[in-house]
Design an enzyme around this catalytic site. Structure first.
Site, PDB file in Angstrom:
ATOM      1  CG  ASP A  27     -23.581   9.677 -21.538  1.00  0.00           C
ATOM      2  OD1 ASP A  27     -23.231   8.944 -22.482  1.00  0.00           O
ATOM      3  OD2 ASP A  27     -24.740  10.127 -21.410  1.00  0.00           O
ATOM      4  CE  LYS A  34     -25.234   6.930 -23.588  1.00  0.00           C
ATOM      5  NZ  LYS A  34     -25.286   8.251 -24.252  1.00  0.00           N
ATOM      6  CD  GLU A  45     -24.593  12.385 -27.410  1.00  0.00           C
ATOM      7  OE1 GLU A  45     -24.605  13.281 -28.291  1.00  0.00           O
ATOM      8  OE2 GLU A  45     -25.261  12.449 -26.357  1.00  0.00           O
ATOM      9  CD  GLU A  48     -31.820  10.350 -27.438  1.00  0.00           C
ATOM     10  OE1 GLU A  48     -30.693  10.048 -26.996  1.00  0.00           O
ATOM     11  OE2 GLU A  48     -32.523  11.271 -26.981  1.00  0.00           O
ATOM     12  CG  ASP A  78     -24.690  13.666 -21.709  1.00  0.00           C
ATOM     13  OD1 ASP A  78     -25.732  12.994 -21.866  1.00  0.00           O
ATOM     14  OD2 ASP A  78     -24.084  14.191 -22.663  1.00  0.00           O
ATOM     15  CB  SER A  79     -29.936  12.904 -19.218  1.00  0.00           C
ATOM     16  OG  SER A  79     -29.633  11.710 -18.523  1.00  0.00           O
TER      17      SER A  79
HETATM   18  O1  KIV Z   1     -27.741  10.950 -21.088  1.00  0.00           O
HETATM   19  C1  KIV Z   1     -28.599  10.060 -21.116  1.00  0.00           C
HETATM   20  O2  KIV Z   1     -29.364   9.875 -20.185  1.00  0.00           O
HETATM   21  C2  KIV Z   1     -28.639   9.224 -22.329  1.00  0.00           C
HETATM   22  C3  KIV Z   1     -29.765   8.330 -22.612  1.00  0.00           C
HETATM   23  C4  KIV Z   1     -29.530   7.292 -23.626  1.00  0.00           C
HETATM   24  C5  KIV Z   1     -30.889   8.109 -21.801  1.00  0.00           C
HETATM   25  O3  KIV Z   1     -27.737   9.274 -23.096  1.00  0.00           O
END
Ligand code: KIV
Length: 278
Positions: A88, A118, A120, A186, A49-50
């Site tokens: 993400d 993924k 968080e 992280e 999500d970056s």
């Molecule tokens: O969103 C992202 O790019 C991440 C990282 C672990 C690089 O979650």
């Protein structure tokens, strides 16, 4: 084929076997051409999500939507043959309940063709991770500095230096026991990353969390020098594509303004060539 000669597609169960072996190589990708480039070098490609910050100019990851993740996920899928593709889950798409997480993660998997998602969070997300893993959705977890909680942390701060070390350790144990196949650590201090890596049965993937982890991940634009808004200490630059692009665009602008482009070789002046493809 990978840079090391492997052709077999990598799956989430393969990850457990890679614990403590040659470090896992992971990068983000958001587009098909970059996915094609990273595929032969990487074990895991994350549609992070970056993307909100590095591709859409957003100030944080908080306003990234499920539709954005799905659009970039579809593009990345077209560029990958071998690496394990993880997408993400964006802020707000999974935290409310395991059912909400399942509905949205199933949509991400069905529409993008990714192999895993993924999300968080640690102990608080363990129930959700178990719910997804038991229903066909492999989950990569993310603990330590979790950027979607930047407002709770009060900034993108290094984690694990005080009373939070015990909590982050418990987070990592909880998500591993819940069935995550790997965990991103992280911005975690090295001693804590080492302790977690030694204790959990799944691979730890570090970003600013030292070489003690089982693998490393970075944002692809950061290593290529394409995203220059800020540069965390944990980033190593392997190219300066941002300044090369600036020079190239400047040269094009000067050529146009000074009449050097287009030149004779760029012209369609011959009537016999009309209808040609190139
Ligand atoms: O969103 C992202 O790019 C991440 C990282 C672990 C690089 O979650």
């Amino acid at each position: 084929m990978s840079a090391t000669g492997d052709t077999k597609a990598i799956t989430p169960p393969d990850m457990r076997l890679r614990k403590g072996q040659t470090p896992l190589v992971c990068l983000t990708a958001y587009t098909a051409p970059i996915a094609k480039l990273v595929d032969r070098h990487c074990d895991i490609v994350l549609v992070g999500d970056s993307v909100g910050m590095v591709r859409h100019g957003l100030p944080s990851t908080l306003s990234v939507t499920l539709d954005m993740m799905i659009m970039h996920g579809k593009a990345v899928r077209r560029g990958l043959e071998r690496a394990l593709m993880v997408v993400d889950m964006p802020f707000g798409s999974y935290e409310k309940s395991p059912e909400q997480a399942f509905r949205n993660a199933a949509r991400v998997m069905a529409e993008t063709g990714c192999a895993a998602v993924k999300l968080e969070g640690g102990e608080t997300m363990a129930e959700t991770i178990r719910f997804l893993a038991n229903r066909g959705i492999p989950v990569m977890a993310h603990v330590g500095l979790t950027p979607q909680s930047v407002n709770v942390f009060g900034g993108y701060k290094v984690q694990g230096g005080g009373g939070d070390a015990e909590r982050i350790f418990r987070d990592a144990i909880a998500i591993a026991e819940a069935g995550a196949f790997a965990v991103v650590l992280e911005k975690v201090l090295e001693p804590l990353a080492r302790k977690i890596t030694a204790e959990v049965t799944i691979p730890t993937i570090g970003i600013g969390a030292s070489a003690a982890c089982d693998g490393q991940i970075l944002v692809v634009g950061d290593i290529l020098g394409m995203f220059t808004e800020f540069r965390p200490k944990f980033v190593k630059r392997y190219a300066e594509l941002g300044s090369e692009a600036d020079a190239a665009i400047g040269a094009y602008a000067a050529d146009v303004r000074e009449g050097r482009f287009p030149a004779a070789e760029h012209l369609y002046a011959d009537a016999s060539k009309a209808g040609d493809a190139a």
